[in-house]
Write an enzyme that holds these catalytic residues in place. Sequence first.
Site, PDB file in Angstrom:
ATOM      1  N   GLY A 148     -29.983  21.282 -66.674  1.00  0.00           N
ATOM      2  CA  GLY A 148     -29.067  22.398 -66.795  1.00  0.00           C
ATOM      3  C   GLY A 148     -29.009  23.186 -65.500  1.00  0.00           C
ATOM      4  O   GLY A 148     -29.874  23.073 -64.621  1.00  0.00           O
ATOM      5  N   CYS A 149     -27.966  24.010 -65.371  1.00  0.00           N
ATOM      6  CA  CYS A 149     -27.780  24.776 -64.134  1.00  0.00           C
ATOM      7  C   CYS A 149     -28.844  25.851 -63.964  1.00  0.00           C
ATOM      8  O   CYS A 149     -29.476  25.949 -62.900  1.00  0.00           O
ATOM      9  CB  CYS A 149     -26.383  25.373 -64.098  1.00  0.00           C
ATOM     10  N   TYR A 150     -29.061  26.658 -64.983  1.00  0.00           N
ATOM     11  CA  TYR A 150     -30.128  27.665 -64.898  1.00  0.00           C
ATOM     12  C   TYR A 150     -31.493  27.008 -64.658  1.00  0.00           C
ATOM     13  O   TYR A 150     -32.257  27.455 -63.791  1.00  0.00           O
ATOM     14  CB  TYR A 150     -30.177  28.497 -66.166  1.00  0.00           C
ATOM     15  N   THR A 152     -32.247  24.329 -63.141  1.00  0.00           N
ATOM     16  CA  THR A 152     -32.357  23.853 -61.766  1.00  0.00           C
ATOM     17  C   THR A 152     -32.772  24.983 -60.835  1.00  0.00           C
ATOM     18  O   THR A 152     -33.723  24.842 -60.049  1.00  0.00           O
ATOM     19  CB  THR A 152     -31.016  23.251 -61.300  1.00  0.00           C
TER      20      THR A 152
END
Length: 344
Positions: A148-150, A152
């Site tokens: 996921g972006c968060y 990462t």
Amino acid sequence: MIRVGIVGGTGYTGVELLRLLLPHPEVEVAVITSRGEAGQRVDGLFPSLRGHTDLKFSAVSGKDLQGLDVIFFATPHGVAMEMAPELLAAGVRLIDLSADFRLSDAALFAEWYHQEHSSPALLPQASYGLPELFRDEIRGSRLVANPGCYPTAVTLGFAPLLEAGLLEAGGLIADCKSGVSGAGRTARLGLILPESADSVTAYGVSGHRHRPEIEETLSRIAGADIQVQFTPHLMPMIRGIHATLYGRLHKPMSNEALQDLFAQRYAQEPFVDVLPFGEHPSTRTVRGANVCRIALHQPRPGQVVVLSAIDNLVKGAAGQAVQNLNVLFAWPENLGLAQIPLLP
């Protein structure tokens, strides 16, 4: 040259994947799917791609995809796990940008994503696609779970301290901000301009589905149970994630030692940029590029603050997926990912 397909090509992540893959020298994008837009030219829906592709969206089944080398799933949660068994059995490699294979526990997935996992037997086969930490596992994998972006931004910020055993396990805080593109391309009232502009809103404070992903990965790095208070915020911007990470050191270190720890840990990583101590990375400096910029602060002895900034659609999604593709095929990791961030 390999032939790849993108399942779910009408969202922001899908079109970002296409933007990055079309000029990739080792890739032919053979298929891009959308049931709702089947038959329409891709550049008709996304005019920014005019002159770069003649592809049309198609509504294909799993059997139609079996002749491809790699398939990217840029789909809602639940799609990849339904199609994965048949495709893997046919010898196709999968890079899933949804959450279907990010958590190792099917019960935990069901708890946070409110659906039963239909392919729990595949969970042990999935590699967690954060190359800076798990490159060797990704290299031999047939199923890559793109983070996921968060997670990462948070994981890259905390990882060097946890790997070195320097952080107290309790009291870790991840205070994060994201642009509205992180919520996807579906029209929702809270995301339209009059609702989101000139406003900052926290959400998921009591529990966000990225929290168990963050905690599982950090616990794996630390070799011990790690809990994080993760609080995301919606910002009035299109792209970007900024994570402010707080922790306590077991014992104070000099600023120079902290800086050296991060600089050495990421010295060979093409997509992690450790700024000089005390600087402040901003989301506008990573826009459109597959890079995470990190800076360190120590406001008081033993209190460490890590700042981490990424583009949620690139290093937080599509760019990281292409980075994982490069790892899978032992290509230079920055192949097709040399874009300079956009300013202003």
